[in-house]
Design a protein around this motif. Sequence first.
Motif, PDB file in Angstrom:
ATOM      1  N   SER A 182       4.793   4.450 -14.926  1.00  0.00           N
ATOM      2  CA  SER A 182       5.279   4.710 -13.566  1.00  0.00           C
ATOM      3  C   SER A 182       5.412   3.412 -12.785  1.00  0.00           C
ATOM      4  O   SER A 182       6.390   3.182 -12.067  1.00  0.00           O
ATOM      5  N   LEU A 183       4.418   2.523 -12.955  1.00  0.00           N
ATOM      6  CA  LEU A 183       4.427   1.286 -12.164  1.00  0.00           C
ATOM      7  C   LEU A 183       5.593   0.387 -12.558  1.00  0.00           C
ATOM      8  O   LEU A 183       6.379  -0.064 -11.723  1.00  0.00           O
ATOM      9  N   VAL A 184       5.724   0.145 -13.877  1.00  0.00           N
ATOM     10  CA  VAL A 184       6.811  -0.744 -14.319  1.00  0.00           C
ATOM     11  C   VAL A 184       8.152  -0.073 -14.042  1.00  0.00           C
ATOM     12  O   VAL A 184       9.104  -0.706 -13.576  1.00  0.00           O
ATOM     13  N   GLY A 185       8.189   1.245 -14.249  1.00  0.00           N
ATOM     14  CA  GLY A 185       9.433   1.973 -13.964  1.00  0.00           C
ATOM     15  C   GLY A 185       9.814   1.869 -12.504  1.00  0.00           C
ATOM     16  O   GLY A 185      10.993   1.764 -12.150  1.00  0.00           O
ATOM     17  N   ALA A 186       8.805   1.836 -11.622  1.00  0.00           N
ATOM     18  CA  ALA A 186       9.095   1.766 -10.184  1.00  0.00           C
ATOM     19  C   ALA A 186       9.832   0.474  -9.853  1.00  0.00           C
ATOM     20  O   ALA A 186      10.735   0.466  -9.011  1.00  0.00           O
TER      21      ALA A 186
ATOM     22  N   PRO B 258       3.129  -3.408  -7.802  1.00  0.00           N
ATOM     23  CA  PRO B 258       3.485  -3.067  -6.412  1.00  0.00           C
ATOM     24  C   PRO B 258       4.145  -4.210  -5.656  1.00  0.00           C
ATOM     25  O   PRO B 258       5.096  -4.011  -4.905  1.00  0.00           O
ATOM     26  N   PHE B 259       3.688  -5.426  -5.895  1.00  0.00           N
ATOM     27  CA  PHE B 259       4.308  -6.552  -5.163  1.00  0.00           C
ATOM     28  C   PHE B 259       5.752  -6.741  -5.620  1.00  0.00           C
ATOM     29  O   PHE B 259       6.650  -6.992  -4.822  1.00  0.00           O
ATOM     30  N   ALA B 260       5.966  -6.549  -6.940  1.00  0.00           N
ATOM     31  CA  ALA B 260       7.345  -6.678  -7.438  1.00  0.00           C
ATOM     32  C   ALA B 260       8.211  -5.571  -6.843  1.00  0.00           C
ATOM     33  O   ALA B 260       9.371  -5.794  -6.494  1.00  0.00           O
ATOM     34  N   VAL B 261       7.597  -4.376  -6.674  1.00  0.00           N
ATOM     35  CA  VAL B 261       8.392  -3.261  -6.129  1.00  0.00           C
ATOM     36  C   VAL B 261       8.769  -3.551  -4.681  1.00  0.00           C
ATOM     37  O   VAL B 261       9.913  -3.342  -4.263  1.00  0.00           O
TER      38      VAL B 261
ATOM     39  N   LEU C 248       0.822  -1.226   0.000  1.00  0.00           N
ATOM     40  CA  LEU C 248       0.000   0.000   0.000  1.00  0.00           C
ATOM     41  C   LEU C 248       0.851   1.269   0.000  1.00  0.00           C
ATOM     42  O   LEU C 248       0.694   2.115  -0.869  1.00  0.00           O
ATOM     43  N   PRO C 249       1.823   1.421   0.926  1.00  0.00           N
ATOM     44  CA  PRO C 249       2.627   2.653   0.845  1.00  0.00           C
ATOM     45  C   PRO C 249       3.392   2.753  -0.467  1.00  0.00           C
ATOM     46  O   PRO C 249       3.562   3.843  -1.021  1.00  0.00           O
ATOM     47  N   VAL C 250       3.816   1.604  -0.977  1.00  0.00           N
ATOM     48  CA  VAL C 250       4.543   1.635  -2.267  1.00  0.00           C
ATOM     49  C   VAL C 250       3.610   2.142  -3.358  1.00  0.00           C
ATOM     50  O   VAL C 250       3.965   3.000  -4.170  1.00  0.00           O
ATOM     51  N   LEU C 251       2.363   1.655  -3.323  1.00  0.00           N
ATOM     52  CA  LEU C 251       1.390   2.100  -4.329  1.00  0.00           C
ATOM     53  C   LEU C 251       1.145   3.605  -4.176  1.00  0.00           C
ATOM     54  O   LEU C 251       1.075   4.349  -5.171  1.00  0.00           O
TER      55      LEU C 251
END
Lengths: 61, 249, 221, 196
Positions: free
Chosen positions: C140-144, C207-210, C90-93
């Motif tokens: 943004s997500l994949v880049g993260a 997010p889980f990968a991040v 959640l905080p990562v998202l």
Amino acid sequence: MFDSFQAFLDMGGHGLYVWLVYGSAVPLLVLNLMKLRRARRQLLRELKATQAVLDDATHAT
Amino acid sequence: MRLKEFWHRLGSPRWFYQMSGPWQLGFTVAAGVLLLVGIIWGVAFAPPDYQQGNSFRIMYVHVPTAILAQSVYMVLGAAGVLLLVWRMKLADMVLQTMVPFGLAMTALALFTGAVWGRPTWGTWWVFDGRTTSTLVMLFLYFGLYALRQAIPRPEAAGRACALLAIVGTINIPIIKYSVEWWTTLHQGATFKLTEAPAMPIEMWAPLLVNVIGIYCLFGANLIANLRNEILRREQATKWVRELVARPLT
Amino acid sequence: MFRVQFHREWLSMMRSRDEVLNPLVFLFLAVTLFAMGFGGDAKVLGEFSPGIVWVLVLLANLLSLEAMFRRDFEDGSLEQMVLLADPQFLPVLAKITAQWCVTGFAMTLLAPVVALMLNMPVSALPTLMVCLLLGTPALSLVGAVGAALTVGLRRGGVLLALLVLPLYLPVLIFGVSAVVDVMAGIDTVAQIYWLAAISMLAVTAAPFAVVAAIRISVEQT
Amino acid sequence: MFWCDALSEPLLTASGLACTRDRLSLFQDLNLTLHPGQCIEVHGPNGSGTSTLLRALAGLFPDFDGEVQASPALYLGHKPAINALLTPVENLRWYCRMGGSDADVAAALARVGLDHRLTSPCAELSQGQQRRVSLARLLVCERPLWLLDEPLTALDIDGHRVVHDIVVEHCASGGAVLCATHQSLGWQDATILRLG
């Protein structure tokens, strides 16, 4: 089938490309197969050397 | 249960080392024989294609390497899952040793594809469906290779590459589809195991021999690299020291 | 949890405004470079404008990724975020959403200006904005994931580009083809659906990968 | 010696811990149990693995053999872990919510002697004061287990007293503390674990 060796080399005008591919791919594959054996032998020799150094060290102390 | 026990045993590198000896010999011999037969059959004895003449013989090298390049990436993705979820040491070794092999296969596939493109499409390189997705896969391999070099600690580098391999594997179908969608130049897949081959049997047979041969080569490389890596990582253990002490087999 | 983290990110960003504005300024700078490069011939520029806009959006996004975790990693709060948070993603998202608001969303708003500078026909602007709105979250997500993997490395910049740009390709392809089709008057529903689908997949998986990537990078110290 | 009701559930149990760093063994089959109210100080020269041990127990470092069961822990590392752009209050409010509690932030800051600088961003605080904000973090999140990695660095004498007081207070209220430090906290009830 090709009727003569000359035709085999010429490949109906596409000889350059076909032999460019096979000339590069086949040696690579052969090298790869040889490398497998050589890498193992070289690693064993390397480990034997470090082994010797370790044994000397333990004997020395 | 047989499989459960096999799965459990895979955890110990020593068991894998002893088990894999004969397998590696088998794969190496099979690869040598099959590739020799397949290439000679393809170059000399297969009938010329009515459209492309003899340049289609490049297919006997291009198609196997292209297929293998994709399979190796899938194997890396699977190894990534095995490492992150079950912490299997073997999976870490697969990720560490097989990236250069995959990179070489992709590069070879691209090179042979480009050379094949020259006589058939008139230009050395054209951005169409198949070539572009293989090129992107080359970059994904470079990414894995560069990430491995960039992270100093081996354990952290292993896990980072595992995650990247998984993310890459998820993206490959998306990239493949979007690139195919974007171009319609490239003709349909010449080699689909599912439906009947698009060409006569005497052209198709050597290709099958070559594909099986190159997979055997992959098997031989995989097992050889794993065995070397096991020796390197376990060199402090007793069984490796004994093995090294024995005269060179 | 989401609101708190988002609020913290927003405060942190507003106080380092230069970090936020740089990618947007880069966007305009690069557009002028392209205009110079194409010799300012309006018709040619208009034709290529979809490709130019999308590629520059990708590159601007890439520039902003570097700073995403850098500050938190260096002061140590990144590991605290992973340790303390109950649902770790959640905080990562929230962090990624905050970054998206400042880069992806901001670029969607600026896109008409950039497109008009490149002489793109006005009729294509709504589609361009819809596609950017749907496509940039995936960026943004994949880049993260890439940013989290390379945050622990000293010279991670080039490596980040190498890891992330190949994964940006689908968004680029569908985005550009949508705008090109609209300029040619063809219906673009398919591409829009594809962009939305890719972003949905990214929102659920990335997010889980991040989190996993952060856990790996945090070990470095 | 320290009193502890052995019946209570240990907050941290570590068994058979072993860790090597580039083929150099840091520690082997190290067993550790931490009961509520107990404080253990880990002493060891630099590079003897004290930080690695703490990071392993906190779950930040997975490359070790052995088993760790720990209740939710607060980890205080070498870095202050506060955002330099935000003010101490904003930082602590973030920790409050993340830790799932709504403790009084100002009181925690006052407890570590920082009440009068509530509005300036942490970047303008001195190294010692940033450490105090980091210490205040421990008071704000209600978690029984504290893992402190050299909390005394960059703190003056008064700072040492503050650390000593909050540790004693925390243990008294049923918490547990594992602290890696070069100077002892000076609490006679703490047991010493030597490494390296």
